[in-house]
Design an enzyme around this catalytic site. Structure first.
Site, short mmCIF file in Angstrom:
data_model
loop_
_atom_site.label_atom_id
_atom_site.label_comp_id
_atom_site.label_asym_id
_atom_site.label_seq_id
_atom_site.Cartn_x
_atom_site.Cartn_y
_atom_site.Cartn_z
N GLY A 14 0.86 -1.19 0.00
CA GLY A 14 0.00 0.00 0.00
C GLY A 14 0.89 1.24 0.00
O GLY A 14 1.92 1.27 -0.67
N THR A 100 1.84 -4.45 6.25
CA THR A 100 0.40 -4.48 6.43
C THR A 100 0.09 -4.01 7.85
O THR A 100 1.00 -3.72 8.62
CB THR A 100 -0.15 -5.92 6.28
N VAL A 155 7.10 2.93 16.05
CA VAL A 155 6.89 4.10 16.93
C VAL A 155 7.61 5.30 16.33
O VAL A 155 8.81 5.23 16.04
CB VAL A 155 7.43 3.84 18.36
N LEU A 159 11.48 8.19 12.80
CA LEU A 159 12.27 8.82 13.88
C LEU A 159 13.01 7.75 14.69
O LEU A 159 12.46 6.68 14.95
CB LEU A 159 11.36 9.61 14.83
N GLU A 217 -4.16 5.20 10.14
CA GLU A 217 -4.16 3.75 9.94
C GLU A 217 -5.12 3.44 8.79
O GLU A 217 -5.96 4.28 8.44
CB GLU A 217 -4.62 3.05 11.22
N ASP A 228 -3.95 3.24 18.54
CA ASP A 228 -2.63 3.31 17.89
C ASP A 228 -1.58 3.83 18.88
O ASP A 228 -0.47 3.30 18.95
CB ASP A 228 -2.72 4.22 16.66
N LYS A 232 1.66 1.84 20.62
CA LYS A 232 3.05 2.36 20.64
C LYS A 232 3.60 2.37 22.07
O LYS A 232 4.76 2.02 22.31
CB LYS A 232 3.09 3.76 20.03
N GLY A 356 3.44 9.27 7.58
CA GLY A 356 3.61 9.58 6.16
C GLY A 356 4.47 8.50 5.52
O GLY A 356 5.35 7.92 6.17
N1 LIG Z 1 1.09 5.45 7.05
C1 LIG Z 1 1.93 5.84 8.03
O1 LIG Z 1 2.24 7.03 8.20
C2 LIG Z 1 2.51 4.82 8.95
C3 LIG Z 1 2.13 3.49 8.86
N2 LIG Z 1 2.66 2.58 9.72
C4 LIG Z 1 2.24 1.21 9.60
O2 LIG Z 1 2.58 0.72 8.30
C5 LIG Z 1 1.65 -0.31 7.92
C6 LIG Z 1 1.14 -0.01 6.52
O3 LIG Z 1 0.47 1.22 6.51
P1 LIG Z 1 -0.05 1.86 5.14
O4 LIG Z 1 0.90 1.56 4.05
O5 LIG Z 1 -0.38 3.26 5.45
O6 LIG Z 1 -1.40 1.01 4.91
P2 LIG Z 1 -2.17 0.71 3.53
O7 LIG Z 1 -3.58 0.43 3.90
O8 LIG Z 1 -1.88 1.77 2.53
O9 LIG Z 1 -1.49 -0.63 2.99
C7 LIG Z 1 -1.66 -1.87 3.61
C8 LIG Z 1 -1.28 -2.97 2.64
O10 LIG Z 1 -1.35 -4.22 3.33
C9 LIG Z 1 -2.00 -5.17 2.50
N3 LIG Z 1 -2.59 -6.20 3.34
C10 LIG Z 1 -3.58 -6.06 4.24
N4 LIG Z 1 -3.84 -7.25 4.82
C11 LIG Z 1 -2.98 -8.15 4.28
C12 LIG Z 1 -2.76 -9.54 4.46
N5 LIG Z 1 -3.47 -10.24 5.32
N6 LIG Z 1 -1.80 -10.14 3.72
C13 LIG Z 1 -1.07 -9.44 2.83
N7 LIG Z 1 -1.24 -8.10 2.60
C14 LIG Z 1 -2.20 -7.47 3.33
C15 LIG Z 1 -3.01 -4.36 1.71
O11 LIG Z 1 -3.35 -5.09 0.57
P3 LIG Z 1 -4.65 -4.75 -0.34
O12 LIG Z 1 -4.19 -3.58 -1.15
O13 LIG Z 1 -4.85 -5.98 -1.12
O14 LIG Z 1 -5.75 -4.42 0.62
C16 LIG Z 1 -2.18 -3.11 1.42
O15 LIG Z 1 -1.35 -3.34 0.30
C17 LIG Z 1 0.57 -0.34 9.01
O16 LIG Z 1 0.87 -1.36 9.94
C18 LIG Z 1 0.73 1.03 9.70
O17 LIG Z 1 0.37 1.01 11.06
C19 LIG Z 1 3.60 2.90 10.67
C20 LIG Z 1 4.04 4.19 10.78
C21 LIG Z 1 3.48 5.27 9.96
N1 LIG Z 2 -1.52 6.18 12.10
C1 LIG Z 2 -0.25 6.32 12.70
C2 LIG Z 2 0.80 6.02 11.69
C3 LIG Z 2 2.08 5.76 12.32
O1 LIG Z 2 2.25 4.88 13.17
C4 LIG Z 2 -0.07 7.75 13.21
O2 LIG Z 2 -0.90 8.57 12.87
O3 LIG Z 2 0.88 8.00 13.96
NA NA Z 3 10.76 5.13 14.79
#
Ligand SMILES: NC(=O)C1=CN([C@@H]2O[C@H](COP(=O)(O)OP(=O)(O)OC[C@H]3O[C@@H](n4cnc5c(N)ncnc54)[C@H](OP(=O)(O)O)[C@@H]3O)[C@@H](O)[C@H]2O)C=CC1
Ligand SMILES: N[C@@H](CC=O)C(=O)O
Ligand code: NA
Length: 372
Positions: A14, A100, A155, A159, A217, A228, A232, A356
């Site tokens: 994603g 994910t 977390v 950073l 999220e 969330d 953390k 981000g």
């Molecule tokens: N966005 C942010 O700023 C931050 C995010 N994070 C963490 O990073 C992770 C990803 O976030 P983000 O990229 O924003 O989320 P997205 O929703 O953009 O992407 C999640 C991805 O995971 C895939 N997915 C979901 N379930 C499964 C599964 N069971 N098996 C395989 N693939 C799966 C989805 O596939 P599909 O497209 O098929 O649904 C999608 O490609 C999360 O855990 C989030 O907490 C941490 C810090 C900051």
């Molecule tokens: N949804 C979370 C993403 C990073 O963990 C946040 O807003 O801090």
């Molecule tokens: Na960090």
């Protein structure tokens, strides 16, 4: 082919996962130790993908794949590749990056690590859910030939929070308290909505923009209900406790957490519906903001792990407009203050964008580089 190579399997492409692929590709080929050997979404997997600078191509190939994801098979696949490489005189190692937020993927870490495959992830689920899952990961990593696990981006996104804490604890410093703003989403919302001279906006509009910016999220309720931040704080408490043999926190549910979700929206399964209905409660939120403003304060969603008092909690607090949480934060900034025996009376402070795709993927790539 370099004589050392890290084979990287990516689960979740994603926002963060796609950005990670781009950042891996941006390392010049001559010194790039990483080879991406599979990409997986929630439904499909693409083995031996051709990844180049145009993400549209690998995204189309993944979408066209007819291979379903079998999480159990991914670890064995990597082990086979590593063994093949050894036969060719290449010192190979393998890592699965979980981008994910799925419990099911986090539930595989112990097995993968036990198979000698490392795990790097920004997914908080495996380290903040039931203590048994977390302890399983710790136990698996102690086995002979086991893989490692690295979770810096869980977390504060990119950073340096987890690594800083691990080094403090590992070198014998005693953590007294960690406090701060741990959610990029909550930080953005309150920086934009409650502050001196801040333009008046609807709460629901600010939440929508935070989601569009990729801070939330996958389901924004997981930010607004405080879970969330609670996750953390659990990760931090467990990172402190691991060294002292503490059996701290059964799960993130043990954190005293204040939810900002209106009762009527609790349990709403669709993120789209949740955000579109939040506007029905703008007036309730506005009353909170005005009350703080009348007192000369701003609202901030903060968390604390107080080791000395044995308290871990997350919630909305009021701060005077002159407080650093009111004056020095902008965008999705996190601020994390470590009060320790060595950093006393003045804490060590880490501050900067805490959400981000770019900064989160950077934290993930930083962990991958630690494996090289
Ligand atoms: N966005 C942010 O700023 C931050 C995010 N994070 C963490 O990073 C992770 C990803 O976030 P983000 O990229 O924003 O989320 P997205 O929703 O953009 O992407 C999640 C991805 O995971 C895939 N997915 C979901 N379930 C499964 C599964 N069971 N098996 C395989 N693939 C799966 C989805 O596939 P599909 O497209 O098929 O649904 C999608 O490609 C999360 O855990 C989030 O907490 C941490 C810090 C900051
Ligand atoms: N949804 C979370 C993403 C990073 O963990 C946040 O807003 O801090
Ligand atoms: Na960090």
């Amino acid at each position: 082919m370099p004589s050392k190579q890290i084979l990287v399997g990516i689960v979740g492409v994603g926002l963060v996962g796609s950005e990670l692929v781009s950042q891996i590709l941006s390392i010049p080929a001559a010194r790039n130790p990483f080879k991406i050997v599979f990409l997986a979404s929630s439904t499909k997997v693409l083995y031996a993908p051709v990844v180049d600078a145009d993400p549209a191509k690998w995204k189309a190939a993944l979408a066209a794949s007819t291979e379903a994801v079998d999480l159990k098979a991914l670890g064995s696949y990597l082990r086979t590749l590593v063994a093949q490489q050894r036969g060719e005189g290449v010192v190979g190692r393998a890592v699965i990056v979980d981008n994910t937020s799925a419990e099911s993927v986090a539930g595989m870490y112990a097995e993968w690590i036990g198979q000698g495959v490392s795990v790097v992830t920004p997914n908080k689920k495996g380290f903040s859910g039931d203590r048994g899952v977390w302890e399983g990961i710790l136990r698996a990593a102690e086995g002979e030939g086991a893989g490692r696990w690295l979770n810096e981006s869980t977390v504060g996104a990119g950073l340096p929070v987890i690594n800083t804490l691990r080094e403090m604890v590992g070198s014998g410093d005693r953590v007294r308290k960690i406090e701060g703003v741990f959610s990029g989403t909550m930080s953005y919302i309150f920086n934009e909505w409650s502050g001196k001279g801040v333009e008046k906006k609807k709460f629901s509009d600010v939440v929508r923009v935070a989601r569009e910016k990729g801070y939330t999220e996958p389901h924004p309720a997981d930010d607004l209900n405080g879970a969330d931040v609670a996750r953390k704080l659990t990760i931090l408490a467990r990172t402190i406790g691991a060294r002292r043999g503490c059996r701290c926190l059964g799960s993130y549910r043990d954190v005293q957490t204040q939810s900002l979700i209106p009762k009527a929206l609790e349990g709403e399964g669709s993120g789209d519906v949740f955000v579109s209905r939040l506007g029905e409660f703008d007036e309730e939120f506005e009353r909170l903001r005005e009350e703080a403003e009348r007192e000369g304060s701003v609202l901030r969603f903060v968390g604390v792990v107080d080791v000395e008092k044995g308290v871990v909690k997350a919630g909305l607090e009021k701060y005077p407009v002159s407080h650093p949480f009111a004056t020095s934060l902008g965008g999705s900034d996190n601020i994390i203050m470590f009060h320790t025996e060595r950093y006393s009376p003045r804490p060590l402070i880490v501050q900067g964008a805490g959400a981000g795709a770019a900064v989160t993927a950077m934290g993930v790539l930083g962990d991958l580089l630690k494996l090289v």
